[in-house]
Write a protein that holds these residues in place. Structure first.
Motif, PDB file in Angstrom:
ATOM      1  N   SER A   1       0.833  -1.206   0.000  1.00  0.00           N
ATOM      2  CA  SER A   1       0.000   0.000   0.000  1.00  0.00           C
ATOM      3  C   SER A   1       0.868   1.257   0.000  1.00  0.00           C
ATOM      4  O   SER A   1       0.598   2.215  -0.739  1.00  0.00           O
ATOM      5  CB  SER A   1      -0.920   0.014   1.224  1.00  0.00           C
ATOM      6  OG  SER A   1      -1.834  -1.047   1.179  1.00  0.00           O
TER       7      SER A   1
ATOM      8  N   ALA B   1      -6.035   7.913   2.267  1.00  0.00           N
ATOM      9  CA  ALA B   1      -6.087   6.455   2.402  1.00  0.00           C
ATOM     10  C   ALA B   1      -6.542   6.041   3.801  1.00  0.00           C
ATOM     11  O   ALA B   1      -7.268   5.056   3.972  1.00  0.00           O
ATOM     12  CB  ALA B   1      -4.716   5.854   2.097  1.00  0.00           C
TER      13      ALA B   1
ATOM     14  N   PHE C   1     -10.221   6.603   3.822  1.00  0.00           N
ATOM     15  CA  PHE C   1     -10.870   5.641   2.929  1.00  0.00           C
ATOM     16  C   PHE C   1     -10.896   4.242   3.549  1.00  0.00           C
ATOM     17  O   PHE C   1     -11.859   3.495   3.379  1.00  0.00           O
ATOM     18  CB  PHE C   1     -10.123   5.614   1.591  1.00  0.00           C
ATOM     19  CG  PHE C   1     -10.886   4.995   0.461  1.00  0.00           C
ATOM     20  CD1 PHE C   1     -11.774   5.734  -0.297  1.00  0.00           C
ATOM     21  CD2 PHE C   1     -10.725   3.652   0.145  1.00  0.00           C
ATOM     22  CE1 PHE C   1     -12.486   5.162  -1.341  1.00  0.00           C
ATOM     23  CE2 PHE C   1     -11.424   3.059  -0.893  1.00  0.00           C
ATOM     24  CZ  PHE C   1     -12.303   3.833  -1.641  1.00  0.00           C
ATOM     25  N   GLY C   2      -9.828   3.907   4.278  1.00  0.00           N
ATOM     26  CA  GLY C   2      -9.732   2.579   4.873  1.00  0.00           C
ATOM     27  C   GLY C   2     -10.203   2.518   6.301  1.00  0.00           C
ATOM     28  O   GLY C   2      -9.918   1.538   7.001  1.00  0.00           O
TER      29      GLY C   2
ATOM     30  N   GLU D   1      -4.849  -0.636   3.678  1.00  0.00           N
ATOM     31  CA  GLU D   1      -4.758  -1.955   3.064  1.00  0.00           C
ATOM     32  C   GLU D   1      -4.678  -1.818   1.555  1.00  0.00           C
ATOM     33  O   GLU D   1      -5.214  -0.856   0.975  1.00  0.00           O
ATOM     34  CB  GLU D   1      -5.964  -2.809   3.455  1.00  0.00           C
ATOM     35  CG  GLU D   1      -6.049  -3.099   4.946  1.00  0.00           C
ATOM     36  CD  GLU D   1      -7.311  -3.854   5.322  1.00  0.00           C
ATOM     37  OE1 GLU D   1      -8.321  -3.682   4.602  1.00  0.00           O
ATOM     38  OE2 GLU D   1      -7.279  -4.604   6.304  1.00  0.00           O
TER      39      GLU D   1
ATOM     40  N   SER E   1      -8.048  -1.364  -0.571  1.00  0.00           N
ATOM     41  CA  SER E   1      -8.697  -0.057  -0.452  1.00  0.00           C
ATOM     42  C   SER E   1      -7.860   1.043  -1.116  1.00  0.00           C
ATOM     43  O   SER E   1      -8.403   1.971  -1.714  1.00  0.00           O
ATOM     44  CB  SER E   1      -8.955   0.287   1.016  1.00  0.00           C
ATOM     45  OG  SER E   1      -7.741   0.379   1.737  1.00  0.00           O
TER      46      SER E   1
ATOM     47  N   ASP F   1      -8.413   0.833  -4.843  1.00  0.00           N
ATOM     48  CA  ASP F   1      -9.716   1.406  -5.179  1.00  0.00           C
ATOM     49  C   ASP F   1      -9.669   2.929  -5.127  1.00  0.00           C
ATOM     50  O   ASP F   1     -10.206   3.616  -5.994  1.00  0.00           O
ATOM     51  CB  ASP F   1     -10.793   0.891  -4.217  1.00  0.00           C
ATOM     52  CG  ASP F   1     -11.143  -0.570  -4.460  1.00  0.00           C
ATOM     53  OD1 ASP F   1     -10.814  -1.071  -5.558  1.00  0.00           O
ATOM     54  OD2 ASP F   1     -11.724  -1.203  -3.575  1.00  0.00           O
ATOM     55  N   MET F   2      -9.035   3.448  -4.091  1.00  0.00           N
ATOM     56  CA  MET F   2      -8.953   4.903  -3.921  1.00  0.00           C
ATOM     57  C   MET F   2      -8.193   5.567  -5.071  1.00  0.00           C
ATOM     58  O   MET F   2      -8.605   6.603  -5.602  1.00  0.00           O
ATOM     59  CB  MET F   2      -8.267   5.224  -2.597  1.00  0.00           C
ATOM     60  CG  MET F   2      -8.139   6.710  -2.303  1.00  0.00           C
ATOM     61  SD  MET F   2      -7.022   7.031  -0.917  1.00  0.00           S
ATOM     62  CE  MET F   2      -5.417   6.880  -1.715  1.00  0.00           C
TER      63      MET F   2
END
Length: 534
Positions: free
Chosen positions: A203, A225, A228-229, A234, A237, A240-241
């Motif tokens: 990550s 992040a 978002f997580g 991780e 995630s 995806d972000m």
């Protein structure tokens, strides 16, 4: 509930020892401060978020720290604390992007004439200085020529080219570099450890790569992040972000390319489309992987074992030739550039994959029968012979002695790869014999005429005929009977035959009549027999 400070501000370096990267600038400024060899104007250049304003503020503390001019300001005296909080009266920060006019600059320079209120030096930090108007630069010039002893200018810019040479020549210039990904990743590890936030290394590598050399961007992305997580970082995630494509797709594409499995290539592309992945990003990342594969071949120690994909990179480096990697890299770059011209991104992406597949080395070059030109295509005078076939028992010597050999058939036997293969496939013969071969290359492909590619074809011909062959290339008009053109016509003819066969099939006709069905023509593919599979 107390307000949380963003990481970029909370972890901004407060002295030179905390600064990540820019060691060349730190060393020069440290030596100057320790030897008291100070300049009146400094120019810091570099892309966003690499530390220009941070270095300017640390320099302001170094010059005004109450323990004296030093490369290691104490950070606890009132002056240092006020500079850190942005309340030091003798530190004036100006954003040139919003203060471009000459009146603003004149007012600032008039105030510069007065002695500092509480500090040793009056420091002027002018950010994005290239945005000043020509008149404002002219107003600044006189002060830079004859600066008061108590004034220091620190100019910062992301576009040095727009600063007049008269200003540049009066400044001590430092070019700040983009911070390497490994340094960004290591810095993020330290921050997360102190913040007690769980993370995984992949990550952090993704965040560091997305930051593109900017530590500020990396910290902003890290903040994002964490949110978002839900308090932890991780890989899934973060991908995806950032909208990052799973590298597994791209390695699978390259592995499938090595296997010359066109059907699976399209299947993988379909799966990527179903996932709504960006084909532009896919080609960008594909080129990045090929770059790392090339490094693994040429400079193996450049590929760290910390890179998650190092095993697959090294595996590809052992399979693909350097020429093939260079060719596929160029195809990926051109394919990305052509995406906007394609009917749609899917078509542009899959066409790029098919182009790579076309120039993939053929493992069974001699034993496999070449594609004979279609009988309805008229051959040039030098090559008007009956279709030539090679059986499994035909020896290379017998092929070399054959009088009815054509250039497309010969190209099939030469085991060429990469750019040399591309040059051969886009060439057309004007003279073809076992002693002399003259090849014409169209204007559109003259960039392939590099000597090293000609030499590879020459070497392959000498080996094939077991004697030196005179080989000449020239640029000119062709009749369209290059190996690539003939192969394309063969495929088009097979496609047309396949469509016709389906349309005439009684079952298909019955389905169309009874259920008003429609034939999806693009889905029809000709069946390849074993002799055609290469």
């Amino acid at each position: 509930m107390p307000q949380t400070q963003v990481l970029a501000r909370k972890w901004r370096p407060r002295n030179f020892t905390e600064l990540t990267g820019q060691e060349h600038v730190v060393r020069a400024l440290t030596n100057a401060l320790e030897q008291n060899r100070l300049h009146h104007a400094y120019l810091l250049t570099g892309t966003r978020g690499v530390g220009k304003t941070t270095i300017a503020r640390i320099l302001a503390k170094s010059l005004n720290c109450e323990k004296g001019v030093t490369a290691t300001p104490c950070g606890v005296c009132p002056t240092c604390l006020q500079i850190d909080s942005g309340s030091f009266i003798d530190l004036i920060e100006l954003d040139a992007a919003s203060n471009t006019q000459v009146d603003n600059m004149r007012e600032l320079l008039e105030n510069a004439l007065y002695a500092p209120t509480s500090g040793r030096y009056k420091i002027y930090i002018i950010d994005e200085v290239h945005m000043l108007s020509k008149s404002a630069f002219n107003a600044m010039l006189k002060t830079l020529e004859e600066p008061p002893m108590h004034v220091k200018f620190v100019l910062a810019t992301t576009d040095q080219q727009k600063i007049p040479i008269t200003i540049l020549s009066r400044c001590l210039q430092f070019n700040l570099k983009q911070i390497p990904q490994t340094q960004i990743s290591d810095h993020l590890k330290g921050i997360l450890a102190q913040e007690e936030i769980p993370y995984d290394l992949i990550s952090l590598q993704l965040v560091a790569r997305a930051a593109q050399g900017s530590m500020r961007d990396a910290l902003s992305l890290l903040d994002q992040a964490i949110a978002f997580g839900a308090g932890k970082i991780e890989e899934a995630s973060v991908r995806d972000m950032l909208g990052i494509i799973d590298q597994g797709y791209l390695f699978n594409l390259l592995d499938t390319l090595v296997q010359r499995d066109g059907l699976k290539l399209i299947s993988l592309a379909d799966e990527m489309e179903m996932q709504c992945l960006s084909f532009d990003s896919a080609l960008q990342d594909l080129a990045a992987i090929l770059h790392r594969v090339a490094l693994a071949q040429a400079v193996p120690q450049a590929i760290s074992e910390d890179i998650p994909e190092h095993i697959r990179i090294n595996a590809l480096a052992k399979i693909l030739t350097p020429d093939d990697i260079q060719l596929f890299y160029q195809i990926a770059l051109h394919g990305r550039g052509d995406l906007s011209l394609a009917p749609d991104e899917y078509a542009g992406f899959t066409m790029t994959l098919m182009r790579m597949l076309t120039f993939m080395p053929e493992n069974l070059a001699v034993n496999q029968p070449p594609h004979a030109p279609p009988t309805n295509i008229k051959q040039p005078a030098k090559a008007e012979h009956k279709p030539y076939s090679v059986s499994k028992h035909t020896t290379q010597r017998e092929i070399a002695d054959a009088s009815d050999l054509t250039w497309p058939q010969l190209v099939q036997q030469l085991k060429l790869t990469g750019m040399a293969k591309m040059l051969a496939q886009h060439s057309e013969t004007k003279i073809l014999s076992a002693d002399k071969i003259e090849l014409c290359v169209p204007e559109a492909h003259k960039h392939l005429l590099e000597k090293k590619y000609q030499d590879k074809i020459q070497s392959a011909l000498n080996t094939f005929f077991n004697k030196p062959v005179v080989l000449n290339f020239f640029v000119g008009s062709i009749t369209g009977l290059t190996p690539v053109a003939i192969q394309q016509r063969v495929e088009e003819e097979k496609q047309a035959q396949a469509i016709a066969a389906i349309e005439k099939d009684p079952i298909v006709q019955e389905l169309i009549e009874q259920f008003d069905a429609k034939l999806i023509v693009p889905s029809i593919k000709p069946i390849q027999d074993k002799g055609d599979k290469q």
